[in-house]
Structures are given as structure tokens and as C-alpha cells.
Write a protein that holds these residues in place. Structure first.
Motif, mmCIF file in Angstrom:
data_model
loop_
_atom_site.group_PDB
_atom_site.id
_atom_site.type_symbol
_atom_site.label_atom_id
_atom_site.label_comp_id
_atom_site.label_asym_id
_atom_site.label_seq_id
_atom_site.Cartn_x
_atom_site.Cartn_y
_atom_site.Cartn_z
ATOM 1 N N LYS A 172 -7.776 -53.445 -32.560
ATOM 2 C CA LYS A 172 -8.250 -53.145 -33.982
ATOM 3 C C LYS A 172 -8.583 -54.486 -34.637
ATOM 4 C CE LYS A 172 -7.111 -48.975 -34.178
ATOM 5 N NZ LYS A 172 -8.385 -48.257 -33.634
ATOM 6 N N ASP A 173 -8.303 -55.684 -33.926
ATOM 7 C CA ASP A 173 -8.810 -57.170 -34.727
ATOM 8 C C ASP A 173 -10.009 -57.520 -33.782
ATOM 9 O OD1 ASP A 173 -7.312 -57.567 -32.614
ATOM 10 O OD2 ASP A 173 -6.051 -59.189 -33.763
ATOM 11 N N ALA A 174 -10.561 -56.909 -33.393
ATOM 12 C CA ALA A 174 -11.877 -57.247 -32.501
ATOM 13 C C ALA A 174 -12.845 -57.832 -33.545
ATOM 14 C CB ALA A 174 -12.431 -56.276 -31.491
ATOM 15 N N VAL A 175 -13.463 -59.118 -32.940
ATOM 16 C CA VAL A 175 -14.269 -59.689 -33.826
ATOM 17 C C VAL A 175 -15.710 -59.251 -33.890
ATOM 18 C CG1 VAL A 175 -15.210 -61.990 -34.520
ATOM 19 C CG2 VAL A 175 -12.812 -61.627 -34.117
ATOM 20 N N LYS A 176 -16.681 -59.116 -34.565
ATOM 21 C CA LYS A 176 -18.196 -58.757 -34.436
ATOM 22 C C LYS A 176 -18.822 -59.849 -34.371
ATOM 23 C CE LYS A 176 -21.766 -56.212 -36.594
ATOM 24 N NZ LYS A 176 -22.304 -55.764 -37.953
ATOM 25 N N PHE A 177 -19.870 -59.909 -33.451
ATOM 26 C CA PHE A 177 -20.965 -61.200 -33.441
ATOM 27 C C PHE A 177 -22.111 -60.577 -34.340
ATOM 28 C CE2 PHE A 177 -18.630 -61.792 -29.389
ATOM 29 C CZ PHE A 177 -18.315 -63.065 -29.353
ATOM 30 N N GLU A 178 -22.415 -61.341 -35.297
ATOM 31 C CA GLU A 178 -23.681 -61.084 -36.142
ATOM 32 C C GLU A 178 -24.961 -61.605 -35.324
ATOM 33 O OE1 GLU A 178 -23.742 -59.607 -39.107
ATOM 34 O OE2 GLU A 178 -21.475 -59.504 -39.252
ATOM 35 N N GLN A 179 -24.881 -62.637 -34.560
ATOM 36 C CA GLN A 179 -25.666 -63.037 -33.736
ATOM 37 C C GLN A 179 -25.152 -63.930 -32.340
ATOM 38 O OE1 GLN A 179 -28.858 -64.899 -35.781
ATOM 39 N NE2 GLN A 179 -29.945 -65.619 -34.062
ATOM 40 N N MET A 208 -33.008 -58.232 -29.005
ATOM 41 C CA MET A 208 -32.344 -56.961 -28.928
ATOM 42 C C MET A 208 -31.438 -56.993 -30.291
ATOM 43 S SD MET A 208 -30.379 -55.164 -25.905
ATOM 44 C CE MET A 208 -29.124 -56.537 -25.530
ATOM 45 N N ILE A 209 -31.207 -55.693 -30.534
ATOM 46 C CA ILE A 209 -30.294 -55.349 -31.741
ATOM 47 C C ILE A 209 -29.318 -54.266 -31.322
ATOM 48 C CG2 ILE A 209 -29.847 -54.827 -34.162
ATOM 49 C CD1 ILE A 209 -32.791 -56.136 -34.788
ATOM 50 N N VAL A 232 -29.258 -60.105 -30.723
ATOM 51 C CA VAL A 232 -29.120 -60.946 -29.386
ATOM 52 C C VAL A 232 -30.418 -61.394 -29.074
ATOM 53 C CG1 VAL A 232 -28.219 -60.795 -27.040
ATOM 54 C CG2 VAL A 232 -27.720 -58.956 -28.685
ATOM 55 N N THR A 233 -30.507 -62.834 -28.727
ATOM 56 C CA THR A 233 -31.707 -63.492 -28.799
ATOM 57 C C THR A 233 -31.600 -64.279 -27.341
ATOM 58 O OG1 THR A 233 -30.884 -65.358 -30.161
ATOM 59 C CG2 THR A 233 -32.389 -63.642 -31.252
#
Length: 234
Positions: A172-179, A208-209, A232-233
Motif C-alpha cells: 500500500k505504501d509503494a512509492v511511485k517514480f515520476e522519472q 518510454m512512458i 523512463v529515459t
């Protein structure tokens, strides 16, 4: 924001939660979004998966020869491609299915220059049958086709908001990567795409997005340059 894009759709996205087969209503919803994006003047190519029918590495294929199982999976993507083509054409757009496995009665053979010509003429192109080779996923096929047609970006439509450091469904507390970079994906072992696809994108500097397909209008928002999903770069 982007002139030519490759959109990767999973087979599961077309099943719309049913798990198996094609949900016609969902396919038409996706086709409506594709038509909206096409109206912006974007050259759009689509790669479809086949997981809603058969997946070469699935539990059901465990006792099978991998080559046979993968060939079945590739044929499953052709079924999905024809369903998406039909929905897109009902929107009044011209659409071509190009298959990596020759089956002239139902799809054109994949020829790179012809695919580019279709895009230049304003047609939507759907790449079916993966790469035409076993042991390669449709993620890898999407990366390869994006490179071949010189796409500006690869869009991977999923059922989560982007890339997380853990499975957001379980944690539930997984962190999202913006980039994030491709190297970090490989180093952290994130299950975004298979490593062959990630390496291909990394080596060829293809951005990639990863974004959530279930958000209404998300395809248009991503292509318009809004901050949706994870970038993703290399």
C-alpha cells in the motif's frame, strides 16, 4: 508533444477485468481514445499483447514446448489486433494490421518501409504476432518496432499509475517514480517490462512512458505532454 508514437496495449486491457477474451465495449472505448489522438495529427502505431487468450510463459503452458507455446501466444495477438482494427475502422479511420507471421488472408506482412508509409498517409498501424520469433515478448516487439519506425516515444498502457518501487496492489505504501532511468530499472529489478525490451530502449535512447490506461483520456493527456504516469529515459 510527440509526432509519431508506439502504443503498447496488453491483452488483459482488452479483456477489461474478465480475464479472458475480448470485451467489445472496452475495445470501443480504447478506439474512441485512439481516434481522439489521431485527430491531433499524431502518427500512431499500436502493438498488442495476447495474454487474454494465451501466454507462452503462463501456468497453462508449463507442460508445453516453449516454442509451441510462444507461437500460440503470437497468434493470440493477431486475434486482438483484428478486434482493435474493427473498432478503429468503425470510428471512420483507416487502419492496417501488419503481422510478423505471414497470414495474407487476414493481415499484411510486416514490411518496415510500408509501415512508415501507412503512418505518413494518416493510417493507424497495428503490429501483430510480436517479433515473429519465440522467446521474445510483445514488450520487446514494441521496443523493436518503435526503433524501426523511428518513433518519438514508446507508451506502455497498464493498469497502474506508473512505475513503483514495489507492487502497488500488494504494497500500500509503494512509492511511485515520476522519472527513472533504464539503468535504475535493471539495477532495482523492477518488473516494468522484460529486460530485453528495457535494454533495447536504453541502448537506443528511446524514451518510454508507463501510464494507466483506465484513466479516461489518459492517452491524449500523455501525448499532449501532461505529467501522467512515469517517464523512463536512457
Amino acid at each position: 508533444m510527440y509526432k509519431r508514437v508506439v502504443l503498447k496495449l496488453s491483452g488483459e486491457a482488452l479483456a477489461a477485468g474478465k480475464g479472458f477474451g475480448v470485451d467489445v465495449i472496452r475495445v470501443h472505448e480504447i478506439a474512441a481514445e485512439i481516434a481522439e489522438v489521431h485527430a491531433l495529427g499524431v502518427e500512431l502505431a499500436i502493438v498488442v499483447g495476447g495474454g487474454n487468450f494465451f501466454r507462452g510463459v503462463a501456468e497453462q503452458a508449463k507442460a508445453m514446448d516453449r516454442v509451441s507455446a510462444d507461437n500460440m501466444g503470437m497468434l493470440a495477438t493477431v486475434i486482438n489486433a483484428l478486434a482493435v482494427q474493427d473498432a478503429i475502422e468503425k470510428r471512420g479511420l483507416h487502419c492496417r494490421v501488419m503481422s510478423a507471421i505471414e497470414m495474407n488472408q487476414v493481415a499484411e506482412p510486416y514490411i518496415r518501409r510500408r509501415a512508415i508509409r501507412h503512418l505518413e498517409k494518416g493510417r493507424v498501424v497495428i503490429f501483430a504476432a510480436g517479433t515473429g520469433n519465440p522467446y521474445f515478448s510483445t514488450d520487446t516487439a514494441a521496443s523493436l518496432r518503435a526503433m524501426e519506425i523511428k518513433a518519438d516515444v514508446l507508451l506502455k498502457a497498464t493498469k497502474v499509475e506508473g512505475i513503483y518501487d514495489a507492487d502497488p496492489v500488494i504494497t500500500k505504501d509503494a512509492v511511485k517514480f515520476e522519472q527513472i532511468t533504464y539503468m535504475e530499472i535493471l539495477r532495482l529489478g523492477l518488473k516494468v517490462m522484460d529486460t530485453t525490451a528495457v535494454s533495447l530502449c536504453k541502448d537506443n535512447n528511446l524514451p518510454m512512458i508507463i501510464f494507466n490506461l483506465n484513466g479516461a483520456g489518459n492517452i491524449r493527456r500523455v501525448i499532449s505532454g501532461e505529467k501522467v504516469g512515469s517517464l523512463v529515459t536512457a
